[in-house]
Design a protein around this motif. Structure first.
Motif, PDB file in Angstrom:
ATOM      1  N   GLN A  17     -11.139   1.318  -1.532  1.00 55.88           N
ATOM      2  CA  GLN A  17     -10.474   2.111  -2.565  1.00 55.88           C
ATOM      3  C   GLN A  17      -9.077   1.568  -2.805  1.00 55.88           C
ATOM      4  O   GLN A  17      -8.397   1.169  -1.861  1.00 55.88           O
ATOM      5  N   ASP A  34     -12.091  -1.775 -12.215  1.00 59.61           N
ATOM      6  CA  ASP A  34     -12.600  -0.852 -11.206  1.00 59.61           C
ATOM      7  C   ASP A  34     -11.668   0.318 -10.930  1.00 59.61           C
ATOM      8  O   ASP A  34     -12.118   1.410 -10.574  1.00 59.61           O
ATOM      9  N   TYR A  35     -10.374   0.074 -11.044  1.00 58.32           N
ATOM     10  CA  TYR A  35      -9.387   1.091 -10.683  1.00 58.32           C
ATOM     11  C   TYR A  35      -8.317   1.170 -11.767  1.00 58.32           C
ATOM     12  O   TYR A  35      -7.930   0.156 -12.344  1.00 58.32           O
ATOM     13  N   GLN A  37      -5.430   2.438  -4.911  1.00 57.72           N
ATOM     14  CA  GLN A  37      -4.622   3.392  -5.660  1.00 57.72           C
ATOM     15  C   GLN A  37      -3.534   2.619  -6.422  1.00 57.72           C
ATOM     16  O   GLN A  37      -2.890   1.737  -5.862  1.00 57.72           O
ATOM     17  N   GLY A  48      -4.066   0.342  -0.600  1.00 58.16           N
ATOM     18  CA  GLY A  48      -5.484   0.321  -0.289  1.00 58.16           C
ATOM     19  C   GLY A  48      -5.916  -1.079   0.083  1.00 58.16           C
ATOM     20  O   GLY A  48      -5.310  -1.729   0.925  1.00 58.16           O
ATOM     21  N   ARG A  49      -6.914  -1.559  -0.571  1.00 56.40           N
ATOM     22  CA  ARG A  49      -7.446  -2.871  -0.248  1.00 56.40           C
ATOM     23  C   ARG A  49      -6.498  -3.977  -0.684  1.00 56.40           C
ATOM     24  O   ARG A  49      -5.535  -3.760  -1.393  1.00 56.40           O
TER      25      ARG A  49
END
Length: 121
Positions: free
Chosen positions: A1, A109-110, A3, A26-27
């Protein structure tokens, strides 16, 4: 995930400048290609600027070419959008987004929550 949190928006006079920031958590930040979008009232969301997957090529919308610069600092997990010579057409909510595949135009994706940019004439 992942942010994403944008900052740096605000009210600016026509001809002024703003630098938007998008900090990620996050990642691993470097694993993602980043882009900036914007959406003005009553208009569709449009891609403003983006990195290619390798980071070696940049995309800019025709409407911002020569006025905006996208950059990233992997050490700070942050991507920036420097906007100069702003005009009323730049008024919009600006979003940063991250993708792990695809092209400049997505799919992403985000997404961040957005930051408002308002240019007064």
């Amino acid at each position: 995930q992942v942010q994403l949190v944008e900052s740096g928006g605000g009210l600016v006079q026509a001809g002024g400048s703003l630098r938007l920031s998008c900090t990620t958590s996050g990642r691993t930040f470097s694993s993602y290609a980043m882009g900036w979008f914007r959406q003005a009232p009553g208009k569709e969301r449009e891609l403003v600027a983006a990195f290619s997957w390798s980071g070696g090529r940049l995309y800019y919308a025709d409407s911002v070419k020569g006025r905006c610069t996208i950059s990233r600092d992997n050490a700070k997990n942050t991507v920036y959008l420097q906007m100069n010579n702003l005009n009323s057409e730049d008024t919009a909510v600006y979003y940063c987004a991250a993708r792990s595949a695809g092209s400049w135009f997505g799919p992403y994706d985000y997404w961040g929550q957005g930051t408002q940019v308002t240019v007064s004439s």
